[in-house]
Design an enzyme around this catalytic site. Structure first.
Site, short mmCIF file in Angstrom:
data_model
loop_
_atom_site.label_atom_id
_atom_site.label_comp_id
_atom_site.label_asym_id
_atom_site.label_seq_id
_atom_site.Cartn_x
_atom_site.Cartn_y
_atom_site.Cartn_z
N HIS A 1 0.88 -1.18 0.00
CA HIS A 1 0.00 0.00 0.00
C HIS A 1 0.92 1.22 0.00
O HIS A 1 1.54 1.51 1.02
CB HIS A 1 -0.89 0.02 1.24
CG HIS A 1 -1.78 -1.18 1.37
ND1 HIS A 1 -3.11 -1.15 0.99
CD2 HIS A 1 -1.55 -2.44 1.81
CE1 HIS A 1 -3.66 -2.35 1.22
NE2 HIS A 1 -2.73 -3.15 1.72
N PHE A 2 1.01 1.93 -1.12
CA PHE A 2 1.96 3.05 -1.22
C PHE A 2 1.30 4.44 -1.18
O PHE A 2 1.97 5.45 -1.35
CB PHE A 2 2.84 2.90 -2.47
CG PHE A 2 3.99 1.92 -2.28
CD1 PHE A 2 4.35 1.45 -1.04
CD2 PHE A 2 4.73 1.50 -3.39
CE1 PHE A 2 5.42 0.55 -0.87
CE2 PHE A 2 5.80 0.62 -3.24
CZ PHE A 2 6.14 0.15 -1.99
N HIS B 1 -2.68 -12.43 3.02
CA HIS B 1 -2.41 -12.37 4.47
C HIS B 1 -3.19 -13.40 5.32
O HIS B 1 -3.96 -13.04 6.20
CB HIS B 1 -2.57 -10.96 5.04
CG HIS B 1 -3.76 -10.15 4.59
ND1 HIS B 1 -5.03 -10.67 4.54
CD2 HIS B 1 -3.86 -8.85 4.23
CE1 HIS B 1 -5.85 -9.72 4.15
NE2 HIS B 1 -5.17 -8.62 3.95
N ASP C 1 2.30 -6.81 2.62
CA ASP C 1 1.18 -5.96 3.04
C ASP C 1 1.71 -4.66 3.66
O ASP C 1 1.12 -4.12 4.60
CB ASP C 1 0.26 -6.69 4.03
CG ASP C 1 -1.12 -6.05 4.11
OD1 ASP C 1 -1.38 -5.10 3.35
OD2 ASP C 1 -1.93 -6.50 4.94
N HIS D 1 1.84 4.08 8.15
CA HIS D 1 1.16 5.22 8.78
C HIS D 1 2.22 5.94 9.59
O HIS D 1 3.19 5.32 10.04
CB HIS D 1 0.05 4.73 9.73
CG HIS D 1 -1.02 3.93 9.08
ND1 HIS D 1 -2.02 4.50 8.32
CD2 HIS D 1 -1.24 2.60 9.05
CE1 HIS D 1 -2.83 3.53 7.87
NE2 HIS D 1 -2.37 2.38 8.29
O1 DOR Z 1 -3.68 -3.26 8.46
C1 DOR Z 1 -3.97 -3.01 7.29
N1 DOR Z 1 -3.65 -1.82 6.75
N2 DOR Z 1 -4.60 -3.92 6.56
C2 DOR Z 1 -5.12 -3.62 5.35
O2 DOR Z 1 -5.76 -4.45 4.78
C3 DOR Z 1 -4.96 -2.29 4.77
C4 DOR Z 1 -3.80 -1.62 5.34
C5 DOR Z 1 -3.73 -0.15 5.04
O3 DOR Z 1 -3.95 0.22 3.88
O4 DOR Z 1 -3.44 0.63 5.95
ZN ZN Z 2 -3.21 -5.10 2.29
#
Ligand code: DOR
Ligand code: ZN
Length: 443
Positions: free
Chosen positions: A60-61, A230, A300, A304
Site C-alpha cells: 500500500h503506497f 495475508h 502488506d 502510517h
Molecule cells: O492493516 C492493514 N492496513 N490492513 C489492510 O488491509 C490495509 C492496510 C492499510 O492500507 O493501511
Molecule cells: Zn493489504
C-alpha cells in the site's frame, strides 16, 4: 549496454551454483557466456549470492491521496533497499482504484516516480462490475470482503456472486468477516477498551475463518482463480489447500513473526488487519510455506506515521511498513536453518510472478528481465528506525538483528541500489501480465 556479473552463486530455476550472468539492456542475455564475451561493465560478485529480484505483490503506497505516509517514490526507494524489484499495489488509495482511468493515472504517476517495476490492482465496488470486466494493464481484482483502511467494502452476497461469475481477471480479497468484527467490537467497546491487544480479540480467528471460507466457496463454485492474501490463522490453511492451482495463498512477515504476546512491547506498531494471532498460528503458517500449501511471502506494507500510530486504541490506524526488511527477515530464517535460500526465492520471486501471470519476472533465466539482487548471506545488521527509507520512518522490527542482507539491487539491467546508495534517476518499468497463461501451476 552489457553488464557481466561474475563469480556469484546464482539461484537458477533448477539449481544453485557458481555462474556468470550476462545482462544486455533490460534482459538476461545468457548464463555462463563464452569467455571473452563483450561487455561494458563487470560486477565482481565473489562471496555473494545472486537471486531474482523480489516481487512483492501486496503493498500500500498511498499515492495518490495519502502521500504524507508514503508515495510512489519513497515506497519504491524502500523497495530497492530491500531487494524488491517489482511491487503490485493495492487500490485503497484516494480516490480508490475503481476505474481504468484511475488505474491508468496511477501507472502514469509510477512512471515518473518509481525506481522499481510496478503494477496496480483494480478495486471492486458494488457498482463497477463493467469496469472490472474490461480492465487491462492490471494483475487482478481486489475485493475488501471485510473493511480495512479506507472505505472499500463489498459484503453482500449478490455483488460477490456477480463479481466471481462475470469477471475473468484473477481475484484477491481481504478476508475478515464484517459482521463478526462489528459484533466483537460492540461487545469490547461496551466493556471498555483495554489497549491495542483488543484488536486481536475484535479481528479474531473466527472473523478470518468465516470470510476466507466464504471467498474460497465463491472461487470454487465459479471456478475463478483466487489468491488468499495475508493468511493469519492455522485454520484457514485447510480451506484452500490442494485445489490444482485455482487457489493460491500468501503469508506476511508480521503474521509469521509477531503474535499477541508482542502487543505489550510494541503496542499499535503491530496493529494490523487481519490482526496478529498466536504463536501456534505463526508456526502453522511457516509449516504451510515449507510444504507448499502457502506459496507466496509478501509484505502488506501499510505505512502510517508514528503520530497516527501513537493514538490510543481504537483511534490508532492498522498497518505497518515492511518492504525494506522482508527479504532480510526471510534470509535470516535461512541463516537459522529454518528454510533454504531456494525456498525464499520461490516464495518471494518465482511464485508471486507465476500467480499474477507476470511475463519475464521472478527467475534467473535467459530472456527474463534483468531484475536481480546480490545478497550477502553473512552480513549481520540491526534494523533501526532512523535508517528506514519508507516515508513513515519506523519499523516494527527496530532493534532486531538479522543475518543475510541485499547489497545490490538491479532493476531492468540498471543498478538502483548498491552499498547504501541509490540511483534516483532510474525509473522502473510497468509490469506486463498475460492472463491467458492459465494459472500458477501451468507455467
Ligand atoms: O492493516 C492493514 N492496513 N490492513 C489492510 O488491509 C490495509 C492496510 C492499510 O492500507 O493501511
Ligand atoms: Zn493489504
Amino acid at each position: 549496454m552489457r553488464t557481466l556479473i561474475r563469480n556469484a552463486i546464482a539461484v537458477l530455476p533448477s539449481e544453485t551454483r557458481a555462474a556468470n550472468v550476462l545482462i544486455e539492456g533490460s534482459k538476461i542475455l545468457g548464463i555462463d557466456p563464452p569467455a571473452g564475451a563483450a561487455c561494458d561493465e563487470t560486477i565482481d560478485a565473489t562471496g555473494l549470492h545472486l537471486i531474482p529480484g523480489v516481487v512483492d505483490d501486496h503493498v500500500h503506497f498511498r499515492d495518490p491521496g495519502l502521500t504524507h505516509k508514503e508515495d510512489l517514490h519513497s515506497g519504491s526507494i524502500a523497495c530497492a533497499a530491500g531487494g524488491v524489484t517489482t511491487f503490485l499495489e493495492m487500490p485503497n488509495t484516494i480516490p480508490p482504484t475503481t476505474t481504468q482511468e484511475i488505474l491508468n493515472a496511477k501507472l502514469d504517476i509510477a512512471a515518473s516516480k518509481s525506481v522499481v517495476n510496478y503494477g496496480f490492482y483494480i478495486a471492486a465496488s458494488t457498482e463497477n462490475l463493467d469496469e472490472l470486466r474490461k480492465a487491462t494493464r492490471t494483475p487482478g481484482i481486489k475485493i475488501f470482503i471485510g473493511s480495512s483502511t479506507g472505505n472499500l467494502l463489498v459484503d453482500d452476497q449478490d455483488s460477490l456472486e456477480a463479481i466471481f461469475a462475470e469477471t475473468t481477471l484473477p481475484i484477491t480479497a481481504h478476508c475478515e468477516d464484517e459482521s463478526t468484527v462489528r459484533k466483537n467490537q460492540a461487545r469490547i467497546a461496551a466493556a471498555g477498551y483495554t489497549g491495542h491487544s483488543d484488536h486481536s480479540r475484535i479481528r479474531n480467528h473466527e472473523a478470518a475463518m468465516i470470510a476466507t471460507a466464504r471467498a474460497v466457496d465463491l472461487a470454487r463454485r465459479h471456478n475463478h482463480r483466487f489468491h488468499v492474501v495475508h493468511v493469519s490463522t492455522a485454520g484457514e490453511i485447510d480451506l484452500f489447500a490442494d485445489h490444482g492451482g485455482l487457489l493460491t495463498a500468501e503469508a506476511c512477515p508480521h503474521h509469521l513473526f509477531f503474535n499477541v504476546d508482542d502487543y505489550e512491547r510494541l503496542g499499535s506498531k503491530v496493529q494490523m488487519n487481519p490482526a496478529i494471532k498466536t504463536k501456534a498460528d505463526n508456526d502453522a503458517l511457516f509449516a504451510a510455506l515449507l510444504d507448499g500449501r502457502i506459496q507466496v511471502v509478501a509484505t502488506d506494507h501499510a505505512p502510517h506515521t508514528l503520530e497516527e500510530k501513537n493514538q490510543p486504541y481504537p483511534k490508532s490506524p492498522s498497518g505497518l511498513p515492511a518492504v525494506e526488511n522482508s527479504l532480510p527477515l526471510m534470509l535470516d530464517q535461512v541463516h537459522r536453518g529454518n528454510c533454504s535460500l531456494e525456498q525464499v526465492v520461490s516464495w518471494m520471486s518465482d511464485a508471486p510472478a507465476r500467480v499474477w501471470d507476470m511475463i519475464g519476472k521472478g527467475r534467473i533465466q535467459e530472456g527474463y528481465d534483468a531484475d536481480l539482487v546480490l545478497v550477502d548471506l553473512n552480513r549481520t545488521s540491526t534494523i533501526r528506525d532512523e535508517n528506514q527509507r519508507t516515508k513513515c520512518g519506523w519499523s516494527p522490527w527496530h532493534g532486531t538483528t538479522l543475518t543475510g542482507w541485499p547489497v545490490r539491487t538491479i532493476v531492468m539491467g540498471r543498478t538502483v541500489f548498491a552499498d547504501g546508495r541509490f540511483d534516483v534517476d532510474h525509473r522502473g518499468a510497468e509490469a506486463v501480465f498475460d492472463h491467458s497463461l492459465g494459472g500458477y501451476w501451468a507455467t
